[in-house]
Design a protein around this motif. Structure first.
Motif, PDB file in Angstrom:
ATOM      1  N   MET A   1     -35.424 -59.521 -68.893  1.00  0.00           N
ATOM      2  CA  MET A   1     -35.111 -58.879 -70.156  1.00  0.00           C
ATOM      3  C   MET A   1     -36.381 -58.767 -70.997  1.00  0.00           C
ATOM      4  O   MET A   1     -37.104 -59.734 -71.195  1.00  0.00           O
ATOM      5  N   ARG A   2     -36.645 -57.570 -71.489  1.00  0.00           N
ATOM      6  CA  ARG A   2     -37.802 -57.355 -72.347  1.00  0.00           C
ATOM      7  C   ARG A   2     -37.562 -58.016 -73.701  1.00  0.00           C
ATOM      8  O   ARG A   2     -36.438 -58.071 -74.183  1.00  0.00           O
ATOM      9  N   GLN A   3     -38.651 -58.508 -74.292  1.00  0.00           N
ATOM     10  CA  GLN A   3     -38.567 -59.171 -75.590  1.00  0.00           C
ATOM     11  C   GLN A   3     -39.552 -58.560 -76.556  1.00  0.00           C
ATOM     12  O   GLN A   3     -40.604 -58.052 -76.151  1.00  0.00           O
ATOM     13  N   GLY A   4     -39.214 -58.655 -77.844  1.00  0.00           N
ATOM     14  CA  GLY A   4     -40.106 -58.219 -78.895  1.00  0.00           C
ATOM     15  C   GLY A   4     -39.832 -59.003 -80.162  1.00  0.00           C
ATOM     16  O   GLY A   4     -38.791 -59.642 -80.301  1.00  0.00           O
ATOM     17  N   ILE A   5     -40.780 -58.948 -81.076  1.00  0.00           N
ATOM     18  CA  ILE A   5     -40.661 -59.617 -82.366  1.00  0.00           C
ATOM     19  C   ILE A   5     -40.774 -58.552 -83.449  1.00  0.00           C
ATOM     20  O   ILE A   5     -41.678 -57.719 -83.415  1.00  0.00           O
ATOM     21  N   LEU A   6     -39.848 -58.581 -84.397  1.00  0.00           N
ATOM     22  CA  LEU A   6     -39.888 -57.686 -85.543  1.00  0.00           C
ATOM     23  C   LEU A   6     -40.236 -58.510 -86.778  1.00  0.00           C
ATOM     24  O   LEU A   6     -39.489 -59.422 -87.142  1.00  0.00           O
ATOM     25  N   LEU A   7     -41.364 -58.216 -87.399  1.00  0.00           N
ATOM     26  CA  LEU A   7     -41.754 -58.873 -88.639  1.00  0.00           C
ATOM     27  C   LEU A   7     -41.475 -57.896 -89.785  1.00  0.00           C
ATOM     28  O   LEU A   7     -42.059 -56.816 -89.834  1.00  0.00           O
ATOM     29  N   TYR A   8     -40.585 -58.295 -90.671  1.00  0.00           N
ATOM     30  CA  TYR A   8     -40.205 -57.469 -91.816  1.00  0.00           C
ATOM     31  C   TYR A   8     -40.690 -58.139 -93.092  1.00  0.00           C
ATOM     32  O   TYR A   8     -40.541 -59.356 -93.253  1.00  0.00           O
ATOM     33  N   GLY A   9     -41.243 -57.361 -93.993  1.00  0.00           N
ATOM     34  CA  GLY A   9     -41.627 -57.909 -95.278  1.00  0.00           C
ATOM     35  C   GLY A   9     -42.431 -56.922 -96.081  1.00  0.00           C
ATOM     36  O   GLY A   9     -42.835 -55.864 -95.593  1.00  0.00           O
ATOM     37  N   LEU A  25     -51.926 -68.106 -80.134  1.00  0.00           N
ATOM     38  CA  LEU A  25     -51.057 -69.125 -79.556  1.00  0.00           C
ATOM     39  C   LEU A  25     -50.734 -68.836 -78.094  1.00  0.00           C
ATOM     40  O   LEU A  25     -50.719 -69.738 -77.259  1.00  0.00           O
ATOM     41  N   ASP A  26     -50.483 -67.561 -77.784  1.00  0.00           N
ATOM     42  CA  ASP A  26     -50.047 -67.203 -76.434  1.00  0.00           C
ATOM     43  C   ASP A  26     -50.438 -65.751 -76.156  1.00  0.00           C
ATOM     44  O   ASP A  26     -50.108 -64.856 -76.938  1.00  0.00           O
ATOM     45  N   ALA A  27     -51.093 -65.517 -75.049  1.00  0.00           N
ATOM     46  CA  ALA A  27     -51.584 -64.178 -74.700  1.00  0.00           C
ATOM     47  C   ALA A  27     -50.463 -63.184 -74.439  1.00  0.00           C
ATOM     48  O   ALA A  27     -50.711 -61.980 -74.407  1.00  0.00           O
ATOM     49  N   ARG A  28     -49.232 -63.650 -74.251  1.00  0.00           N
ATOM     50  CA  ARG A  28     -48.140 -62.692 -74.025  1.00  0.00           C
ATOM     51  C   ARG A  28     -47.761 -61.936 -75.301  1.00  0.00           C
ATOM     52  O   ARG A  28     -47.120 -60.895 -75.247  1.00  0.00           O
ATOM     53  N   TYR A  29     -48.166 -62.462 -76.471  1.00  0.00           N
ATOM     54  CA  TYR A  29     -47.886 -61.769 -77.733  1.00  0.00           C
ATOM     55  C   TYR A  29     -48.979 -60.736 -77.978  1.00  0.00           C
ATOM     56  O   TYR A  29     -50.167 -61.047 -77.931  1.00  0.00           O
ATOM     57  N   VAL A  30     -48.559 -59.501 -78.241  1.00  0.00           N
ATOM     58  CA  VAL A  30     -49.508 -58.420 -78.495  1.00  0.00           C
ATOM     59  C   VAL A  30     -49.074 -57.653 -79.745  1.00  0.00           C
ATOM     60  O   VAL A  30     -47.886 -57.408 -79.937  1.00  0.00           O
ATOM     61  N   PRO A  31     -50.029 -57.285 -80.587  1.00  0.00           N
ATOM     62  CA  PRO A  31     -49.659 -56.477 -81.751  1.00  0.00           C
ATOM     63  C   PRO A  31     -49.206 -55.097 -81.278  1.00  0.00           C
ATOM     64  O   PRO A  31     -49.839 -54.502 -80.408  1.00  0.00           O
ATOM     65  N   VAL A  75     -42.740 -45.684 -84.840  1.00  0.00           N
ATOM     66  CA  VAL A  75     -42.483 -46.582 -83.714  1.00  0.00           C
ATOM     67  C   VAL A  75     -41.919 -45.669 -82.629  1.00  0.00           C
ATOM     68  O   VAL A  75     -40.855 -45.066 -82.814  1.00  0.00           O
ATOM     69  N   ASP A  76     -42.626 -45.548 -81.529  1.00  0.00           N
ATOM     70  CA  ASP A  76     -42.243 -44.593 -80.487  1.00  0.00           C
ATOM     71  C   ASP A  76     -41.895 -45.305 -79.180  1.00  0.00           C
ATOM     72  O   ASP A  76     -42.409 -46.384 -78.893  1.00  0.00           O
ATOM     73  N   ARG A  77     -41.004 -44.679 -78.428  1.00  0.00           N
ATOM     74  CA  ARG A  77     -40.562 -45.239 -77.145  1.00  0.00           C
ATOM     75  C   ARG A  77     -41.722 -45.440 -76.162  1.00  0.00           C
ATOM     76  O   ARG A  77     -41.861 -46.525 -75.599  1.00  0.00           O
ATOM     77  N   PRO A  78     -42.588 -44.433 -75.936  1.00  0.00           N
ATOM     78  CA  PRO A  78     -43.701 -44.662 -75.004  1.00  0.00           C
ATOM     79  C   PRO A  78     -44.615 -45.811 -75.455  1.00  0.00           C
ATOM     80  O   PRO A  78     -45.091 -46.583 -74.627  1.00  0.00           O
ATOM     81  N   GLY A  79     -44.837 -45.923 -76.741  1.00  0.00           N
ATOM     82  CA  GLY A  79     -45.674 -47.002 -77.251  1.00  0.00           C
ATOM     83  C   GLY A  79     -45.055 -48.371 -77.007  1.00  0.00           C
ATOM     84  O   GLY A  79     -45.741 -49.313 -76.602  1.00  0.00           O
ATOM     85  N   LEU A  80     -43.730 -48.496 -77.245  1.00  0.00           N
ATOM     86  CA  LEU A  80     -43.053 -49.769 -76.988  1.00  0.00           C
ATOM     87  C   LEU A  80     -42.999 -50.072 -75.497  1.00  0.00           C
ATOM     88  O   LEU A  80     -43.209 -51.220 -75.087  1.00  0.00           O
ATOM     89  N   ASP A  81     -42.721 -49.047 -74.693  1.00  0.00           N
ATOM     90  CA  ASP A  81     -42.725 -49.266 -73.233  1.00  0.00           C
ATOM     91  C   ASP A  81     -44.069 -49.816 -72.777  1.00  0.00           C
ATOM     92  O   ASP A  81     -44.128 -50.793 -72.021  1.00  0.00           O
ATOM     93  N   GLN A  82     -45.145 -49.199 -73.250  1.00  0.00           N
ATOM     94  CA  GLN A  82     -46.486 -49.637 -72.858  1.00  0.00           C
ATOM     95  C   GLN A  82     -46.759 -51.047 -73.373  1.00  0.00           C
ATOM     96  O   GLN A  82     -47.339 -51.876 -72.665  1.00  0.00           O
ATOM     97  N   GLY A  86     -45.870 -55.586 -68.126  1.00  0.00           N
ATOM     98  CA  GLY A  86     -46.365 -56.864 -67.629  1.00  0.00           C
ATOM     99  C   GLY A  86     -45.744 -58.072 -68.301  1.00  0.00           C
ATOM    100  O   GLY A  86     -46.303 -59.159 -68.230  1.00  0.00           O
ATOM    101  N   GLY A  87     -44.627 -57.869 -68.984  1.00  0.00           N
ATOM    102  CA  GLY A  87     -43.939 -58.997 -69.611  1.00  0.00           C
ATOM    103  C   GLY A  87     -44.503 -59.421 -70.949  1.00  0.00           C
ATOM    104  O   GLY A  87     -44.156 -60.493 -71.458  1.00  0.00           O
TER     105      GLY A  87
END
Length: 186
Positions: A1-9, A25-31, A75-82, A86-87
């Motif tokens: 399952m793909r994961q993401g973080i939404l920061l609202y503020g 903290l962890d290389a799996r997190y990407v802006p 926020v675009d689908r191709p951008g989120l897919d990319q 690689g998880g």
């Protein structure tokens, strides 16, 4: 399952700072770099053209778009897919509840929703410190964000962070713990 973080503020609540702490903290997190159509700050954005935006809209690949500071942010689908290849787990910055709803509804993933908050006075102090030349517009956006949040009293958050009281690394640690607890990879 793909994961993401939404920061609202609101502006200057610490979205960039906490994203940096997460990536350290962890290389799996990407802006997640939103597509920006317009002028001004280019760092942290994929700069695009009105023609690119029209093409994305024609294909149904715009998940969410908003206009602020005389620019269009997408926020675009191709951008989120990319960003999820690689998880990796993208960290998406949003300042509108409609964007939160659109992303979670239109892009299947396990989203961790985090509310970052600071006072208007803190935004007024932080905005020029980070190089903004339009602090008055940032304060107007703060007001709009507060009204937007108040109009969604049932909004659900996995975490709420007062960035005046919590250090960025502590916020990142807490977000990471939530992501790990909800991840099938943990």
């Amino acid at each position: 399952m793909r994961q993401g973080i939404l920061l609202y503020g609101p502006p200057a609540a610490g979205k960039d700072t906490i994203t940096a702490a997460l990536t350290e903290l962890d290389a799996r997190y990407v802006p997640f770099t939103r597509l920006k159509i317009g002028t001004g700050k280019t760092q942290g954005y994929r700069m695009g053209t009105p023609e690119q935006l029209a093409d994305l809209e024609a294909r149904g690949d715009v998940i969410y778009r908003n206009e602020r500071y005389d620019n269009i942010y997408v926020v675009d689908r191709p951008g989120l897919d990319q960003a999820m290849e690689g998880g990796t787990t993208p960290v998406v910055h949003l300042g509108q509840m409609e964007g939160m709803h659109q992303v979670t509804a239109l892009f299947p993933a396990q989203w961790v929703r985090v509310l970052l908050w600071c006072s208007k006075e803190t935004t007024a102090q932080r905005s020029p410190q980070r190089g903004d030349t339009d602090t008055a517009a940032r304060l107007a956006a703060w007001d709009a964000t507060q009204a937007d949040l108040a109009s969604h009293p049932r909004a659900q958050w996995e975490l709420r962070v007062d960035t005046e009281a919590m250090a960025p690394q502590e916020a990142a640690d807490r977000i990471d713990a939530i992501v790990r607890a909800s991840s099938p990879r943990s």
